[in-house]
Design an enzyme around this catalytic site. Structure first.
Site, PDB file in Angstrom:
ATOM      1  N   GLU A 321      26.301  81.743   8.376  1.00  0.00           N
ATOM      2  CA  GLU A 321      25.678  80.827   9.258  1.00  0.00           C
ATOM      3  C   GLU A 321      23.995  80.400   8.881  1.00  0.00           C
ATOM      4  O   GLU A 321      23.525  79.560   8.829  1.00  0.00           O
ATOM      5  CB  GLU A 321      25.555  81.508  10.011  1.00  0.00           C
ATOM      6  CG  GLU A 321      26.952  81.897  11.204  1.00  0.00           C
ATOM      7  CD  GLU A 321      27.869  81.220  11.345  1.00  0.00           C
ATOM      8  OE1 GLU A 321      27.887  79.854  11.404  1.00  0.00           O
ATOM      9  OE2 GLU A 321      29.216  81.600  11.545  1.00  0.00           O
ATOM     10  N   TYR A 414      37.465  75.280   5.083  1.00  0.00           N
ATOM     11  CA  TYR A 414      36.151  76.217   4.504  1.00  0.00           C
ATOM     12  C   TYR A 414      37.064  76.243   3.064  1.00  0.00           C
ATOM     13  O   TYR A 414      36.081  76.243   1.735  1.00  0.00           O
ATOM     14  CB  TYR A 414      36.390  77.611   5.732  1.00  0.00           C
ATOM     15  CG  TYR A 414      35.379  77.418   7.111  1.00  0.00           C
ATOM     16  CD1 TYR A 414      36.286  76.589   7.832  1.00  0.00           C
ATOM     17  CD2 TYR A 414      34.655  77.908   7.154  1.00  0.00           C
ATOM     18  CE1 TYR A 414      35.979  76.520   9.183  1.00  0.00           C
ATOM     19  CE2 TYR A 414      33.996  77.742   8.190  1.00  0.00           C
ATOM     20  CZ  TYR A 414      34.809  77.317   9.269  1.00  0.00           C
ATOM     21  OH  TYR A 414      34.504  77.310  10.706  1.00  0.00           O
TER      22      TYR A 414
END
Ligand SMILES: [Zn+2]
Length: 655
Positions: A321, A414
């Site tokens: 994050e 991803y």
């Protein structure tokens, strides 16, 4: 001359990858600033909202503004300065209303020309139908003192909280005023708190009923999906000089301890990619129903409590994050078919940070192998579909038109994205690729981009940083894979092994279990206890890939040897539980009840979706009914899709 202009326009428009998941006329008029004002009533689960927009016209003549909305009640639209009320109506396609929402059309009552700037206000109301919002009752919280609210706007869910141009192509600054009616409730948003009632109220309220007023602003431009709010009995504790954790009181000390190295993680990433420009970094540990591991709202990362394992093994989510502060939040994909422009790059940077954390590339490669296994399983699954839309989810350019962009969400952007960058790095060298990424960020700072932009940037960059011979050779290598990697749905054009000792230890042990005689433990089986969490994950992922050879006696032996059903690490539990269902171990053992309780305690889709996929339709439906109220609207949607896709199969054995 005319011919050349037309030819140029055709080429220019061909090169622009527009966002097909917005009803807004964002190419004709752009939001520059948004100010929202919300009166929260968490007990009745209703929010009275007002939004003020500053728009800039980017077309020759503008007469209407079109905004995205989803299941909200629009009260009126008006010009703030003169108070003139404007005509508006909602254009609705019944097939799209609950999928992507509706188009709000505001007639401006006059024409604006290119470059004009004007302001508008809308007053509206939202409630439980807002799919970005999760309203939790007092008994669903840890502290059990007041209700709780949190949002999740990515991908196209901000339009259920605020009428706006809900597209990652549009970036704007924002500010907010939030009024609460309960003095126990604190509010945080993805911006910096401001004091002394900096912003005047847009609406009139009976101030006797107002307990507190919170105000925020974010002066860096962001797309709509990064607006976030959390409200509840939440508090903030510092974890370092520029980082902090926010959560309810009950577990905040545990969270603070586990996240005590956040400052260090920010530094690891800065060392690789350059200055962190957002000032502070704050992470909220939300209730367990939060549907993701983490969400990169600027200055307010949201995380699921499952990342707090007790041994810091879950902090890679925090590093991921933080990495979004550069990839995703600074340079953003310009539509959801390009999500890998956020996620692939972010995983790449996350793993550069993990290298510093682990100190050894082996352990980073273990993560890459776990990711590869999950990606390969999904590529296989999506490719079995006869629906071209589902099939496209295996590529880096999923079809999202006419669909909820969330449907295409998976590990593909991803890992497939990461591996493309890993491959490009291997072609042009680590140091050169690091510089290329830094330059990519600098050139596209606070803007949105797509795969064509990246390709064009990369080719130009390589041309200026290599000899002509080197450039031609590298370009040829890139051109032989780039389109396949991005647009095709099959296996990756280049297979990366990520071979290393730590992974081999894990997969060798798994192999020994798979070939062991029922009831027997392989020699040296105790090594498992010394594995890092990611090696254990790889061990279980390997088993999941080859479970067809497993029998329930071996499963029981595994369970006894490693106490797997009682493990505290949710990363291991969800894999073990999925394996337990797939091998039918769960039908003959009590861990079926543990699995049932697990899906009622955690709402992180990555962890519960594989379990729901593995269950038979009846059991999945029963468990889902038990937990529907606990799950976030996004998790509900995704589990309902899983159950729907199961057809009519019935397996009463599991009930
Ligand atoms: Zn991410």
């Amino acid at each position: 001359m005319k011919f050349y202009i037309i030819a140029f326009l055709i080429i220019a428009s061909f090169g622009v990858d527009i966002d097909k998941n917005t009803f807004s006329n964002y190419r004709e008029v752009k939001m520059q600033h948004l100010h929202i004002e919300w009166l929260l009533n968490l007990r009745t689960k209703i929010i009275d909202g007002s939004a003020e927009y500053t728009f800039k016209v980017t077309t020759a003549e503008l007469k209407e503004v079109h905004l995205d909305i989803y299941q909200m009640e629009i009260k009126y639209a008006y010009y703030p300065n003169v108070g003139k009320v404007l005509d508006w109506h909602v254009e609705s396609d019944p097939k799209q209303s609950l999928v992507q929402g509706d188009k709000l059309i505001i007639k401006l009552g006059q024409s604006y020309k290119y470059g004009d700037i004007f302001q508008l206000r809308i007053k509206y109301q939202i409630g439980e139908a807002a799919r970005a919002l999760s309203f939790l009752s007092v008994d669903q919280t840890d502290d059990k003192k007041a209700p709780y609210l949190f949002s999740q706007c990515e991908a196209n869910n901000c339009r259920s909280m605020i009428p706006l141009q809900d597209t990652p192509s549009i970036k704007f600054t924002y500010s907010a005023t939030v009024l609460t009616q309960d003095s126990q409730i604190n509010v945080f948003m993805s911006g910096l708190p401001v004091e002394n009632n900096k912003f005047a109220l847009m609406e009139q309220y009976n101030m006797n009923g107002i307990a507190k007023i919170f105000q925020f602003e974010l002066k860096i431009k962001i797309p709509a999906y990064l607006i976030a709010i959390v409200a509840g009995t939440v508090q903030e504790k510092a974890t370092g000089q520029r980082t902090s954790v926010i959560s309810e009181a009950k577990n905040i000390d545990i969270y603070q301890k586990e996240l005590e190295d956040l400052d260090k993680y920010v530094k690891y990433l800065e060392d690789y990619i350059g200055e962190y420009k957002w000032g502070f970094y704050k992470i909220v540990i939300l209730p367990a129903s939060f549907p993701f591991g983490g969400m990169e709202n600027p200055l307010l990362t949201f995380a699921n409590p499952s990342i707090i394992v007790g041994d810091k093994s879950g902090v890679s989510v925090a590093i991921h994050e933080i990495a979004h502060s550069w990839f995703g939040n600074t340079v953003t994909c310009n539509n959801w078919s390009n999500m890998w422009i956020n996620e692939g790059f972010c995983v790449f940077l996350e793993r550069k940070g993990l290298l510093q954390l682990f100190g050894e590339i082996d352990y980073v490669y273990v993560n890459s192998q776990v990711g590869t296994k999950e990606m390969n399983a999904l590529i296989k699954e999506f490719n079995t579909s006869t629906d071209p839309v589902v099939k496209s989810y295996a590529s880096l350019h999923p079809i999202t038109e006419d669909h909820n962009a969330d449907d295409s969400f998976s590990t593909i952007p991803y890992e497939r994205g990461y591996q493309l960058l890993f491959y490009l790095e291997s072609i042009i060298s680590e140091t050169k690729f690091q510089q290329l990424l830094k330059d990519w960020l600098r050139q596209n700072e606070y803007q949105s981009a797509d795969e064509n932009d990246f390709y064009n940037f990369m080719i130009t960059w390589i041309q200026s940083n290599f000899t002509i011979e080197q450039f031609l050779a590298v370009k040829q290598q890139i051109d032989s894979v780039y389109t396949k990697w991005v647009y095709e749905t099959g296996a990756l054009p280049v297979k990366q092994g990520f071979g290393n000792h730590a992974s081999t230890q894990a997969t060798d042990l798994a192999e020994e279990w798979l070939s062991s005689r029922p009831g027997e433990q392989p020699q040296g089986y105790e090594i498992f206890d010394q594995f890092k969490s990611n090696q254990k994950q790889l061990f279980l992922s390997y088993m999941l890939e080859k479970y067809i050879n497993m029998n329930t006696i071996t499963m029981k032996q595994l369970d006894l040897s490693y106490n797997l059903s009682e493990n505290k690490d949710a990363e291991l539990l969800f894999r073990w539980y999925t394996l337990s269902i797939q091998t039918k171990y769960a039908t003959t053992n009590t861990n079926l009840n543990q699995i049932r309780s697990f899906v009622g305690k955690i709402g992180r889709m990555k962890m519960i979706n594989p379990i729901y996929k593995a269950l038979d339709k009846n059991t999945a439906q029963t468990w889902y009914n038990e937990n529907k109220n606990f799950y976030h609207p996004l998790a509900r949607q995704s589990i309902e899709n899983i159950i729907k896709s199961k057809g009519q199969q019935i397996n009463v054995e599991l009930l």
